[in-house]
Write an enzyme that holds these catalytic residues in place. Structure first.
Site, PDB file in Angstrom:
ATOM      1  N   ASP A 145      -1.992  -3.492  -1.628  1.00 32.16           N
ATOM      2  CA  ASP A 145      -2.923  -4.612  -1.822  1.00 32.16           C
ATOM      3  C   ASP A 145      -2.173  -5.952  -1.792  1.00 32.16           C
ATOM      4  O   ASP A 145      -2.794  -7.008  -1.622  1.00 32.16           O
ATOM      5  CB  ASP A 145      -3.616  -4.499  -3.189  1.00 32.16           C
ATOM      6  CG  ASP A 145      -5.037  -3.976  -3.100  1.00 32.16           C
ATOM      7  OD1 ASP A 145      -5.675  -4.170  -2.042  1.00 32.16           O
ATOM      8  OD2 ASP A 145      -5.500  -3.389  -4.087  1.00 32.16           O
ATOM      9  N   GLN A 183      -8.602  -0.298  -7.778  1.00 28.98           N
ATOM     10  CA  GLN A 183      -9.770  -1.105  -7.407  1.00 28.98           C
ATOM     11  C   GLN A 183     -10.152  -2.065  -8.538  1.00 28.98           C
ATOM     12  O   GLN A 183     -10.227  -1.676  -9.703  1.00 28.98           O
ATOM     13  CB  GLN A 183     -10.951  -0.186  -7.054  1.00 28.98           C
ATOM     14  CG  GLN A 183     -12.166  -0.904  -6.498  1.00 28.98           C
ATOM     15  CD  GLN A 183     -11.946  -1.544  -5.127  1.00 28.98           C
ATOM     16  OE1 GLN A 183     -11.076  -1.131  -4.360  1.00 28.98           O
ATOM     17  NE2 GLN A 183     -12.718  -2.567  -4.817  1.00 28.98           N
ATOM     18  N   LYS A 234     -12.928   3.066   1.981  1.00 32.08           N
ATOM     19  CA  LYS A 234     -11.478   3.120   2.192  1.00 32.08           C
ATOM     20  C   LYS A 234     -11.030   4.557   2.410  1.00 32.08           C
ATOM     21  O   LYS A 234     -10.273   4.853   3.337  1.00 32.08           O
ATOM     22  CB  LYS A 234     -10.745   2.491   0.983  1.00 32.08           C
ATOM     23  CG  LYS A 234     -10.909   0.970   0.912  1.00 32.08           C
ATOM     24  CD  LYS A 234     -10.393   0.369  -0.393  1.00 32.08           C
ATOM     25  CE  LYS A 234     -10.733  -1.124  -0.468  1.00 32.08           C
ATOM     26  NZ  LYS A 234     -10.318  -1.777  -1.722  1.00 32.08           N
TER      27      LYS A 234
HETATM   28  N1  GUN Z   1     -11.886  -5.649  -5.390  1.00 35.19           N
HETATM   29  C1  GUN Z   1     -12.389  -6.498  -4.473  1.00 35.19           C
HETATM   30  N2  GUN Z   1     -11.541  -6.629  -3.424  1.00 35.19           N
HETATM   31  C2  GUN Z   1     -10.480  -5.841  -3.700  1.00 35.19           C
HETATM   32  C3  GUN Z   1      -9.277  -5.550  -2.989  1.00 35.19           C
HETATM   33  O1  GUN Z   1      -8.994  -6.063  -1.897  1.00 35.19           O
HETATM   34  N3  GUN Z   1      -8.437  -4.684  -3.600  1.00 35.19           N
HETATM   35  C4  GUN Z   1      -8.708  -4.116  -4.808  1.00 35.19           C
HETATM   36  N4  GUN Z   1      -7.807  -3.292  -5.327  1.00 35.19           N
HETATM   37  N5  GUN Z   1      -9.812  -4.374  -5.484  1.00 35.19           N
HETATM   38  C5  GUN Z   1     -10.691  -5.230  -4.930  1.00 35.19           C
END
Ligand code: GUN
Length: 293
Positions: free
Chosen positions: A120, A97, A53
């Site tokens: 998100d 995350q 990311k």
């Molecule tokens: N863990 C797995 N997928 C995601 C996501 O799309 N966002 C976040 N913040 N954590 C994750």
């Protein structure tokens, strides 16, 4: 034989579009969008995802900040960090995350994020807006799948879509978006989960299957209908000593056999995963535009 839904190429296209937009923002003398990611602990998979990311942000010209906290961090310290990010005017959006260590309550943390910065789309305000078909931040993985269907011009209207898995991050929002009025959308959706009886009988009738289970090679050819569209959200690390990293990434779908029966199919890796990152960047652009206006 099926057509591969190339998430890598499609995400590169989306990122190139965003890069162009950032470049004209910068030319006009304004600051670029800014995304932050909070990572608690040292989980290998989470480190990889957050790393991707951050790198993607840098590649397209966004500002990015990675905040790493020890896995022993208290919930209060994490909430304090979120509070600071909520109130930083130079930051457009951030993510925490998941998963979080066991001593931290995920719901409390996600609900502490300012909905205007919740790129998100996990906060109840944004989830509610999404469910009502209002403009908001749509969770990046289901958003990425919808965008992949849209860019490949797959018509799912009136079709039977079966979603496997009811997580708040993927399965549940996916089921809402697929049934939403719009294109792509208007599907008739069955949301299946661990208590579903006779799952194969249901998937065998599906025109489109979205599997978000996390069980390697779960969906086999006998479970799918001829010419179905198959979307694989699974990204499980399976130990493999022959690979330099010591593991391989395996999807929920037994790709080699299912691809012979499907009309369209996403590979793993290179399918849904890269789309998730592209849509997070798109959500960040939306947050930036709202923040800057
Ligand atoms: N863990 C797995 N997928 C995601 C996501 O799309 N966002 C976040 N913040 N954590 C994750």
């Amino acid at each position: 034989m099926s057509i591969r839904l190339d998430g890598k190429a499609t995400s590169n296209q989306i990122k190139a579009e965003l890069e162009k937009e950032v470049s004209s923002i910068k030319k006009s003398g304004k600051r670029p969008p800014h995304l932050a990611a909070v990572l608690v602990g040292n989980d290998g998979a989470s480190l990889t995802y957050v790393g991707s990311k951050v790198r993607s942000c840098e590649k397209i010209g966004y500002d990015s900040t990675l905040i790493r906290l020890d896995d022993t961090v208290t919930q209060q310290k994490l909430l304090d960090t979120i509070h600071k990010l909520n109130n930083d005017p130079g930051l457009d959006g951030f993510i925490v995350q998941l998963p979080l260590p066991k001593h931290i309550d995920e719901e409390t943390v996600l609900h502490a994020i300012n909905p205007d910065k919740d790129v998100d789309g996990f906060h109840p305000t944004n989830f509610g807006k999404m469910a009502l078909g209002m403009e908001t931040f749509i969770p990046a993985t289901p958003f990425g799948i919808m965008e992949l269907l849209r860019r490949y011009k797959l018509d799912i209207s009136g079709k039977h879509a079966v979603v496997i898995g009811r997580s708040h991050i993927v399965g549940r929002p996916m089921s809402i978006l697929l049934s939403e009025k719009g294109n792509p959308g208007n599907a008739t959706v069955t949301l299946t989960h661990s208590r579903t009886k006779n799952l194969s009988e249901i998937t065998q009738k599906a025109d489109i299957v979205v599997s978000a289970l996390g069980v390697p090679n779960f969906l086999t050819a006998d479970m799918v209908k001829q010419d179905a569209v198959i979307i694989d959200v699974g990204i499980t690390r399976v130990p493999d000593e022959t690979h330099p990293k010591g593991y391989v990434i395996v999807g929920d779908v037994a790709y080699n056999e299912v691809k012979e029966k499907a009309s369209y199919i996403t590979p793993v890796p290179g399918g849904v995963g890269p789309m998730t990152i592209a849509m997070l960047l798109q959500n960040t652009m939306l947050a930036y535009k709202r923040n800057a206006s």
